[in-house]
Each structure stands twice: as structure tokens, then as C-alpha cells.
Scaffold this active site. Structure first.
Site, PDB file in Angstrom:
ATOM      1  N   ILE A 111       0.845  -1.204   0.000  1.00 50.39           N
ATOM      2  CA  ILE A 111       0.000   0.000   0.000  1.00 50.39           C
ATOM      3  C   ILE A 111       0.878   1.251   0.000  1.00 50.39           C
ATOM      4  O   ILE A 111       0.579   2.238  -0.676  1.00 50.39           O
ATOM      5  CB  ILE A 111      -0.953  -0.019   1.219  1.00 50.39           C
ATOM      6  CG1 ILE A 111      -1.764  -1.310   1.226  1.00 50.39           C
ATOM      7  CG2 ILE A 111      -1.890   1.191   1.182  1.00 50.39           C
ATOM      8  CD1 ILE A 111      -2.507  -1.576   2.512  1.00 50.39           C
ATOM      9  N   ASP A 168      12.017   2.789   5.198  1.00 47.46           N
ATOM     10  CA  ASP A 168      11.587   1.389   5.072  1.00 47.46           C
ATOM     11  C   ASP A 168      12.772   0.496   5.453  1.00 47.46           C
ATOM     12  O   ASP A 168      13.887   0.686   4.957  1.00 47.46           O
ATOM     13  CB  ASP A 168      11.151   1.095   3.612  1.00 47.46           C
ATOM     14  CG  ASP A 168      10.289  -0.168   3.516  1.00 47.46           C
ATOM     15  OD1 ASP A 168       9.158  -0.087   3.011  1.00 47.46           O
ATOM     16  OD2 ASP A 168      10.762  -1.232   3.975  1.00 47.46           O
ATOM     17  N   SER A 193       9.620  -5.855   2.114  1.00 42.82           N
ATOM     18  CA  SER A 193       9.613  -5.192   0.793  1.00 42.82           C
ATOM     19  C   SER A 193      11.019  -5.330   0.208  1.00 42.82           C
ATOM     20  O   SER A 193      11.934  -5.786   0.897  1.00 42.82           O
ATOM     21  CB  SER A 193       9.270  -3.704   0.969  1.00 42.82           C
ATOM     22  OG  SER A 193      10.177  -3.125   1.913  1.00 42.82           O
ATOM     23  N   LYS A 250       2.286  -7.264   9.574  1.00 41.32           N
ATOM     24  CA  LYS A 250       0.829  -7.325   9.309  1.00 41.32           C
ATOM     25  C   LYS A 250       0.306  -8.734   9.051  1.00 41.32           C
ATOM     26  O   LYS A 250      -0.795  -8.915   8.541  1.00 41.32           O
ATOM     27  CB  LYS A 250       0.488  -6.450   8.127  1.00 41.32           C
ATOM     28  CG  LYS A 250       1.257  -6.745   6.846  1.00 41.32           C
ATOM     29  CD  LYS A 250       0.443  -6.353   5.644  1.00 41.32           C
ATOM     30  CE  LYS A 250       0.004  -7.608   4.925  1.00 41.32           C
ATOM     31  NZ  LYS A 250      -0.935  -7.405   3.865  1.00 41.32           N
ATOM     32  N   SER A 278      -7.197  -0.645  10.372  1.00 40.76           N
ATOM     33  CA  SER A 278      -7.797  -1.788   9.678  1.00 40.76           C
ATOM     34  C   SER A 278      -9.187  -2.082  10.211  1.00 40.76           C
ATOM     35  O   SER A 278      -9.474  -1.891  11.394  1.00 40.76           O
ATOM     36  CB  SER A 278      -6.900  -3.023   9.889  1.00 40.76           C
ATOM     37  OG  SER A 278      -7.548  -4.187   9.461  1.00 40.76           O
ATOM     38  N   TYR A 290      -1.949  -8.861  15.996  1.00 44.34           N
ATOM     39  CA  TYR A 290      -1.860  -7.874  14.897  1.00 44.34           C
ATOM     40  C   TYR A 290      -3.026  -6.896  15.014  1.00 44.34           C
ATOM     41  O   TYR A 290      -2.820  -5.680  15.052  1.00 44.34           O
ATOM     42  CB  TYR A 290      -1.887  -8.561  13.526  1.00 44.34           C
ATOM     43  CG  TYR A 290      -2.299  -7.607  12.436  1.00 44.34           C
ATOM     44  CD1 TYR A 290      -3.598  -7.616  11.929  1.00 44.34           C
ATOM     45  CD2 TYR A 290      -1.414  -6.646  11.968  1.00 44.34           C
ATOM     46  CE1 TYR A 290      -3.993  -6.698  10.979  1.00 44.34           C
ATOM     47  CE2 TYR A 290      -1.805  -5.719  11.008  1.00 44.34           C
ATOM     48  CZ  TYR A 290      -3.111  -5.755  10.518  1.00 44.34           C
ATOM     49  OH  TYR A 290      -3.512  -4.836   9.573  1.00 44.34           O
ATOM     50  N   LYS A 317      -3.365  -2.544  16.022  1.00 43.89           N
ATOM     51  CA  LYS A 317      -4.089  -1.479  15.315  1.00 43.89           C
ATOM     52  C   LYS A 317      -5.007  -0.747  16.301  1.00 43.89           C
ATOM     53  O   LYS A 317      -5.100   0.481  16.295  1.00 43.89           O
ATOM     54  CB  LYS A 317      -4.904  -2.049  14.156  1.00 43.89           C
ATOM     55  CG  LYS A 317      -4.052  -2.581  13.013  1.00 43.89           C
ATOM     56  CD  LYS A 317      -3.145  -1.499  12.425  1.00 43.89           C
ATOM     57  CE  LYS A 317      -2.296  -2.018  11.281  1.00 43.89           C
ATOM     58  NZ  LYS A 317      -1.334  -1.013  10.783  1.00 43.89           N
ATOM     59  N   VAL A 324     -10.657 -22.918  -0.320  1.00 46.96           N
ATOM     60  CA  VAL A 324     -11.655 -21.920   0.104  1.00 46.96           C
ATOM     61  C   VAL A 324     -12.007 -22.226   1.552  1.00 46.96           C
ATOM     62  O   VAL A 324     -12.551 -23.294   1.850  1.00 46.96           O
ATOM     63  CB  VAL A 324     -12.908 -21.982  -0.788  1.00 46.96           C
ATOM     64  CG1 VAL A 324     -13.999 -21.053  -0.253  1.00 46.96           C
ATOM     65  CG2 VAL A 324     -12.539 -21.628  -2.232  1.00 46.96           C
TER      66      VAL A 324
END
Ligand code: WQD
Length: 335
Positions: A13, A32, A37, A85, A125, A150, A154, A217
Site C-alpha cells: 500500500i 523502510d 519489501s 501485518k 484496519s 496484529y 491497530k 476456500v
């Protein structure tokens, strides 16, 4: 020219938000630590906007480095993405999550205060709502006990920021994201999960690419239209643009309180099977999947009431689920 610090600016993001900031003429500085990343994202951002953000390889848990940064750089606003995250990982390593996500936030706010940096956008979130009592979910919905460390970081993060705005001139906005998906239209930046993807869309695209054998699923007996769980999937570019709108609100002193919260979603809920159908439609690929048991900690359904974000923030998601899934597939094909 306003200078904006984006922490975690090389992440999924964060990188999309840096592109939109540069498109709007902001000067961008990125902190960062490359824990989730890669450095080549910096060149990818530059190739999209032709402007290279100034990059600092700093770990926000390093208080001295954070102090040094704010001493040496004039900053008008901060957008804070940098955090661990992975929901599942946070259950196994709670202390690392509290140290990283809370410790970094405290050091950042301390140095913002010490250096008169007064505009703060926080990456929060919808996970703070848990399974909301009512759908769609408004900003007034009760914040539930977190389902994971997590999610707790937040929740606690928002409280820390709110308390800080009460005793300082810092103004802050928490953006409560629903489910960010997709990739920039250039396919130069996108979601780069490390290892086996936990989130649905990267697993879908990796299955379609033959990297994963089949998609599981998680749950087909939820009380939903087709038995699979429902989420509000928002294109990451729409989400990135919401940050620019929120930042501009603070820079122009349009905020109506020192701490504000906005739900950032499309307002539409889609089930996992609907996502699969949409993906197969837009890509022409047949997805290999099987229905298995529910995943521990998952909720049945979550999608945003976007009234306040639309009317108060003046932001609305524009891209569709089909467009987001196609962009995710095009991105996957570059990997
Ligand atoms: C979406 C749906 C799964 C994988 C989490 C965090 C949230 C945010 C986004 C960070 C669910 C189902 C998934 C798979 C599946 N993260 N699924 N098979 O759990 O809604 O939200 O990620 O900010 O804070 O809580 O997202 O993408 O993991 O799952 O069936 O292989 O897809 O059960 O219904 P989630 P998700």
C-alpha cells in the site's frame, strides 16, 4: 512543495501511495527497513512517476535513528504504514508484533512532537471491528476485542494516537482499510507476498499462474448467500488516493477534530466464490479450488458503510472488483 514522510513506503500500500503523492506534487521521503519489501520497488516507483523518492533504510525501532531523521529533515506530514501485518504470525510471535508495531509508533510520535510535525495519517484496519454486529460497518460500530495481536496493535495504535493528539498539536486521521487488492495499471508495483500467501488474492493469482496447485476456500457453511465468507475488496489505487485526500484535509486544516477515523472500503461485500467467478470471467482462466474447513479467527462478513468517507472526507472508491482482479493478474504475470 510539502515534504511527506511515508514509513513502509516500499511496501504494497505504501508504494502505491508514494506514486499518488508524487502525482499530486508532494516531495516524498521514504523510511523502510525492507523487512517486508524489496529495494527495487524504489526504481519501479521512479519509473512510474519519473521522480525518485528520497529513501532511508531505517528501522523505526531504532529511536536514535528516528531522532536523527527528524533533526535532519523538514517534514510537513507523515503517513505511517510500516508495521508487521501477518495475522497468523502475530499469534505465534505476539511480543515481536507489540515491540515492532507499538514501539515504532511511539518513537515516531515522540519525534514528530519534538520537531513540530503535526499531520499524521495512520494505517488502521477494519479488523478492529471483529465480527461487527451490523452490516454495513460504520465508524461508530463498536471496536471489539482483537482476534489477533496484529489486530490489537491497530486498536492500541489508534488509542495511542488519540491520546497524543489530546496533549499536543498533532492532528491525526486513522484510515480503517477493508481488504486492499490489485496493482498499479503499469504492473510495475503490486502485492509481493513473501512465502505462501496468507491473503486470498495473491493465492488466487499464484494458483492461476501454476505456482500453487489449488486454492483452498476456507469455509463453505457461513450464513452468506453461497456459504463462503464476505469481504469488501478495495483496489489499492483507490485506497492510496484516500491517503492523499486525508493528508490534504489535515494540511488545509479542514479536520473537525484532532483525531478522526474513516472506513475506507467500496461499500460492497463479495464472497470468496464471487471473487473466484469474477477472476475467471476477467482473465478467462479456470481456477483450481476446493472447499475446506473454515480458517481459525475468520469472521463471516465485513463491508464498509462509506457514507462518512464519501460525504465528510470527500473520497469514494472508483474501481470495480473486476478491474482490481484483472490488475492483480497482470501484475502476477510480471513476477
Ligand atoms: C479474505 C477471505 C478467507 C485465503 C486480513 C487481515 C486484515 C488485512 C487483510 C492487513 C477470508 C478467505 C483467504 C485463502 C480463502 N490485513 N481465504 N483462502 O482475513 O479478510 O483480512 O487481511 O491489514 O487486517 O485480517 O483477508 O485475504 O486473508 O481473506 O478462502 O487461501 O478469503 O477465509 O474469508 P482477511 P484474507
Amino acid at each position: 512543495m510539502k515534504n511527506i514522510l511515508v514509513t513502509g513506503g516500499l511496501g504494497f500500500i505504501g508504494s502505491h501511495t508514494v506514486v499518488e503523492l508524487q502525482n499530486e506534487g508532494f516531495e516524498v521521503l521514504i523510511i523502510d527497513n525492507l523487512s517486508n519489501s524489496t529495494i527495487d520497488v524504489l526504481d519501479k516507483i521512479t519509473s512510474i512517476t519519473t521522480k525518485k523518492p528520497t529513501y532511508f533504510n531505517i528501522d523505526l525501532k531504532d529511536k536514535v535513528a528516528v531522532q536523527q531523521f527528524f533533526k535532519e529533515n523538514e517534514i510537513d506530514g507523515v503517513i505511517h504504514f510500516a508495521a508487521s501485518k501477518a495475522v497468523g504470525e502475530s499469534v505465534e510471535k505476539p511480543l515481536e508484533y507489540y515491540e515492532n508495531n507499538i514501539g515504532s509508533l511511539v518513537y515516531l510520535l515522540q519525534e514528530m512532537r519534538a520537531n513540530n510535525v503535526n499531520n499524521f495519517i495512520f494505517s488502521s484496519s477494519c479488523t478492529v471491528y471483529g465480527q461487527a454486529d451490523e452490516l454495513p460497518i460504520t465508524e461508530n460500530a463498536s471496536v471489539k476485542p482483537a482476534e489477533s495481536p496484529y489486530g490489537n496493535t491497530k486498536k492500541i495504535g489508534e488509542e495511542i494516537i488519540k491520546d497524543t493528539t489530546k496533549i499536543s498539536i498533532i492532528n491525526a486521521i486513522a484510515l480503517r482499510y477493508f481488504n486492499p487488492i490489485g496493482a498499479h495499471k503499469s504492473s510495475k508495483i503490486g502485492e509481493l507476498p513473501i512465502g505462501i500467501p496468507q491473503n486470498l488474492i495473491p493465492f488466487v493469482t499464484q494458483t492461476a499462474a501454476g505456482i500453487r496447485k489449488e486454492l483452498s476456500v476456507f469455509g463453505s457453511n457461513y450464513p452468506t448467500s453461497d456459504g463462503t465468507a464476505v469481504r469488501d475488496y478495495i483496489h489499492v489505487v483507490d485506497l492510496a488516493k484516500a491517503h492523499i485526500v486525508a493528508l490534504t484535509r489535515l494540511l488545509n486544516n479542514k479536520n473537525k477534530a484532532s483525531f478522526e477515523v474513516f472506513n475506507i472500503g467500496t461499500g460492497n461485500g463479495n464472497s470468496v466464490l464471487e471473487v473466484i467467478q469474477s477472476f475467471e470471467k476477467v482473465t478467462g482462466k479456470k481456477l483450481n479450488y476446493k472447499l475446506v474447513d473454515r480458517r481459525e479467527g475468520d469472521i463471516t462478513a465485513a463491508y464498509a458503510d462509506t457514507t462518512i468517507a464519501n460525504n465528510e472526507l470527500g473520497w469514494k472508491a472508483e474501481l470495480t472488483l473486476d478491474e482490481a482482479l484483472l490488475s492483480a493478474w497482470k501484475w502476477q504475470q510480471t513476477l
